[in-house]
Design a protein around this motif. Structure first.
Motif, mmCIF file in Angstrom:
data_model
loop_
_atom_site.group_PDB
_atom_site.id
_atom_site.type_symbol
_atom_site.label_atom_id
_atom_site.label_comp_id
_atom_site.label_asym_id
_atom_site.label_seq_id
_atom_site.Cartn_x
_atom_site.Cartn_y
_atom_site.Cartn_z
ATOM 1 N N ARG A 10 1.044 -1.365 0.025
ATOM 2 C CA ARG A 10 -0.026 0.015 0.199
ATOM 3 C C ARG A 10 1.016 1.247 0.064
ATOM 4 O O ARG A 10 0.409 2.274 -0.581
ATOM 5 N N TYR A 14 0.405 4.374 -2.142
ATOM 6 C CA TYR A 14 -0.130 5.697 -1.500
ATOM 7 C C TYR A 14 0.735 6.546 -0.772
ATOM 8 O O TYR A 14 0.589 7.568 -0.271
ATOM 9 N N ASN A 20 0.785 10.001 4.352
ATOM 10 C CA ASN A 20 -0.620 9.979 3.894
ATOM 11 C C ASN A 20 -1.609 10.356 5.062
ATOM 12 O O ASN A 20 -2.375 11.107 5.073
ATOM 13 N N LYS A 49 -10.312 9.198 0.647
ATOM 14 C CA LYS A 49 -10.230 8.839 -0.743
ATOM 15 C C LYS A 49 -9.440 10.088 -1.442
ATOM 16 O O LYS A 49 -8.711 9.648 -2.582
ATOM 17 N N ARG A 52 -5.927 9.614 -1.218
ATOM 18 C CA ARG A 52 -5.343 8.687 -1.900
ATOM 19 C C ARG A 52 -5.214 9.023 -3.453
ATOM 20 O O ARG A 52 -4.135 8.575 -3.977
ATOM 21 N N GLU A 55 -2.126 10.671 -4.834
ATOM 22 C CA GLU A 55 -0.803 9.683 -5.175
ATOM 23 C C GLU A 55 -1.085 8.899 -6.438
ATOM 24 O O GLU A 55 -0.385 8.565 -7.296
ATOM 25 N N THR A 62 -11.155 4.160 -6.420
ATOM 26 C CA THR A 62 -11.289 5.266 -5.669
ATOM 27 C C THR A 62 -12.189 6.284 -5.965
ATOM 28 O O THR A 62 -12.898 6.977 -4.989
#
Length: 84
Positions: A10, A14, A20, A49, A52, A55, A62
């Protein structure tokens, strides 16, 4: 699946959780001003979201998630009206 491996995968998508989560925290502080607690949950999910998408701006799942959470806000208002 190994949790460390999952988190590392992940992170490749992200970014590091520190960065994050810092971005998420900034938005959550603003969203916390919303007085509607159920809508606030949806807004926080949308913001996660959005962070996210910073990135991975072309990640269609998403984008669909954001639309889905926006729909839940509409559903909340409609259900409240129906229950009155």
């Amino acid at each position: 699946m190994n949790i460390q491996k999952l988190v590392a995968e992940r992170g490749k998508v992200y970014g590091h959780p520190l960065d994050n989560f810092r971005n998420i925290a900034v938005g959550c502080e603003v969203i916390d001003k919303c007085t509607d607690r159920e809508v606030k949950v949806a807004l926080n999910m949308i913001w996660i979201k959005v962070c996210r998408l910073v990135e991975t701006p072309n990640h269609h799942d998403t984008i669909n998630d954001i639309a889905g959470y926006a729909e839940t806000i509409r559903m909340i208002h409609a259900e409240r009206k129906r229950r009155r």
